[in-house]
Design a protein around this motif. Structure first.
Motif, PDB file in Angstrom:
ATOM      1  N   UNK A  34      -3.648  -3.962  -5.904  1.00 23.22           N
ATOM      2  CA  UNK A  34      -3.527  -4.230  -4.471  1.00 23.22           C
ATOM      3  C   UNK A  34      -3.948  -3.030  -3.639  1.00 23.22           C
ATOM      4  N   UNK A  35      -3.503  -1.841  -4.037  1.00 21.85           N
ATOM      5  CA  UNK A  35      -3.814  -0.653  -3.252  1.00 21.85           C
ATOM      6  C   UNK A  35      -5.301  -0.298  -3.332  1.00 21.85           C
ATOM      7  N   UNK A  36      -5.928  -0.595  -4.456  1.00 26.28           N
ATOM      8  CA  UNK A  36      -7.365  -0.333  -4.563  1.00 26.28           C
ATOM      9  C   UNK A  36      -8.137  -1.171  -3.551  1.00 26.28           C
ATOM     10  N   UNK A  37      -7.863  -2.463  -3.519  1.00 27.87           N
ATOM     11  CA  UNK A  37      -8.603  -3.342  -2.610  1.00 27.87           C
ATOM     12  C   UNK A  37      -8.187  -3.112  -1.155  1.00 27.87           C
ATOM     13  N   UNK A 400      -1.374   6.242   0.625  1.00 27.05           N
ATOM     14  CA  UNK A 400      -0.490   6.824  -0.373  1.00 27.05           C
ATOM     15  C   UNK A 400       0.960   6.464  -0.067  1.00 27.05           C
ATOM     16  N   UNK A 401       1.352   6.618   1.198  1.00 29.13           N
ATOM     17  CA  UNK A 401       2.715   6.248   1.595  1.00 29.13           C
ATOM     18  C   UNK A 401       2.943   4.752   1.423  1.00 29.13           C
ATOM     19  N   UNK A 402       1.924   3.958   1.747  1.00 25.26           N
ATOM     20  CA  UNK A 402       2.054   2.505   1.606  1.00 25.26           C
ATOM     21  C   UNK A 402       2.232   2.110   0.151  1.00 25.26           C
ATOM     22  N   UNK A 403       1.574   2.830  -0.774  1.00 26.47           N
ATOM     23  CA  UNK A 403       1.699   2.531  -2.197  1.00 26.47           C
ATOM     24  C   UNK A 403       3.143   2.642  -2.647  1.00 26.47           C
ATOM     25  N   UNK A 404       3.781   3.761  -2.343  1.00 29.68           N
ATOM     26  CA  UNK A 404       5.160   3.966  -2.774  1.00 29.68           C
ATOM     27  C   UNK A 404       6.112   3.024  -2.046  1.00 29.68           C
TER      28      UNK A 404
END
Length: 434
Positions: A34-37, A400-404
């Motif tokens: 998800x974070x890649x796209x 980065x913050x959204x990933x965590x």
């Protein structure tokens, strides 16, 4: 109590290593995909002028002949030399910039560095303040210098590093295709993404390395790049584009409030009617003002397959979360005996529920770390593509913050149902299972 819940969670992880690992990997894969796209979409669809895009507009006219006339088609996004210069000299906007892309050979005044070809932008002086371009040394040139055809230039930080070893080069001479220009400014690293002000040279083209006043560039016959649309007698050679019936220049204006927009819209409409009356425009008078975001949407700059990939990746993440819920429920029910002992010793359902949610949250933290690694790997694979857009795929602080955050919140929510189910089992039955 949190420290105690943390200790219990770590004990539970050690007791069920394989199941814990499966949950962490499931969350990490979903988050990574998800974070890649989402990062690719975030980069490609970002605001190229943060805080400014709502006040920067593209004036549009239609000076073409009647061949192929379609009243419902979008108006051209470029202007002729005559219209561009007329609109520029009318000075009806707070700022305005007439420009075209190019490429030229440059050399410093030290002469030991051989000339080499760089991308260029031939523009007027308002380009820099209108687009908020940051300067490391010096500044841009003025409208008076535009009118006086001053032989000046602004260079990018990368060119300054190569030619002048990063030193302050303001006042030095830059040799541009055999002509001498005085450097008046050196930019900080800057790049508009997408390359909204001239999509014809590439929707995600890199930043230009040298900026030259438009009228000087035309005097020096510097090489022009970009799209051209001609009609009537057709396109002449590049040295006579000023007299040709061709759309080849970009013109942008800054309008700071609604009244300025309304005033400029009326001026533009009046100009179109005037040109029809003069016989220059043969089509019915038409004009428009398009702001940056609407223009990018109209041109569909963000590839459709990128949005599709985001939805597919989010669907994959949901599947991973559903599997995680199942694994978590199996894990919690496997530890029913230990939960029964805690309940028998006086622990409330609420405290047991909190303990299990803390355990699920820790799985989310571990999944977030793994998802970050998978996202970095995915973005590295994206950058292996040869397109200019692919080279922009980097994880910034926001993503980065959204990933965590996504990993922790999603996994904590996924743990609510299994934790609630485990807490609803009567303590007597949990002790009996022990």
């Amino acid at each position: 109590m949190f420290g105690y819940y943390l200790e219990l969670a770590l004990h539970s992880f050690r007791r069920s290593r394989a199941l814990t690992a499966l949950m962490i990997v499931a969350v990490a894969l979903g988050i990574g995909a998800s974070m890649t796209t989402l990062t690719v979409l975030h980069v490609l669809s970002g605001d190229p002028l943060p805080g400014r895009s709502g006040s920067v507009f593209l004036p549009r006219l239609d000076p073409r002949d009647r061949d192929g006339y379609d009243p419902y088609a979008a108006l051209p996004s470029q202007v002729t030399w005559t219209d561009g210069v007329d609109l520029l000299h009318a000075r009806r906007a707070a700022r305005q910039a007439l420009m075209v892309g190019g490429a030229t050979a440059v050399q410093s005044d030290e002469r030991e560095v051989d000339p080499y070809l760089v991308t260029a932008r031939y523009t007027t002086g308002d380009f820099f303040p209108m687009f908020g371009v940051p300067f490391r040394f010096g500044a841009g040139w003025s409208a008076a210098e535009d009118d006086g055809h001053a032989r000046v230039a602004v260079i990018a930080a990368s060119l300054n590093d190569r030619l002048f070893h990063g030193r302050n080069s303001v006042g030095r001479t830059l040799h541009v295709d055999g002509a001498d220009l005085r450097i008046v400014g050196v930019l900080e690293p800057w790049r508009a993404v997408p390359h909204f002000y001239d999509l014809a040279t590439g929707e995600y083209a890199g930043a230009e390395e040298v900026f030259v006043p438009l009228f000087v560039a035309r005097e020096l016959k510097l090489k022009r790049n970009g799209g051209v649309e001609c009609w009537g007698q057709g396109r002449t050679d590049d040295d006579r584009m000023e007299a040709a019936s061709c759309l080849w220049l970009q013109f942008w204006v800054q309008l700071d409030d609604a009244s300025a927009v309304a005033s400029y819209r009326a001026f533009l409409d009046g100009y179109a009617h005037e040109q029809v009356a003069l016989g220059r425009f043969t089509r019915p008078p038409a004009s428009d003002l398009t702001n940056v975001r609407r223009y990018l949407d109209e041109r569909q700059v963000v590839p459709g397959d990128v949005r599709l990939q985001v939805w597919i990746a989010l669907g994959f993440f949901v599947v991973c979360l559903v599997n995680t819920v199942g694994l978590m429920l199996a894990k919690f029910m496997r530890g029913a005996g230990e939960l029964g002992v805690r309940r028998a010793l006086g622990a409330s359902r609420r405290s047991v529920f909190t303990q299990l949610v803390v355990e699920a949250t820790l799985i989310g933290v571990a999944g977030g770390v793994g998802g970050l690694l998978f996202a970095l790997l995915g973005l590295a694979l994206v950058r292996l593509q040869s397109t200019a857009a692919a080279q922009l795929a980097h994880l910034d602080g926001t993503m980065l913050a959204a990933t965590f955050a996504a990993s922790i919140v999603a996994t904590a929510l996924a743990g609510v149902v299994p934790a609630w189910r485990a807490c609803r089992v009567p303590a007597a039955l949990q002790l009996k299972s022990q």
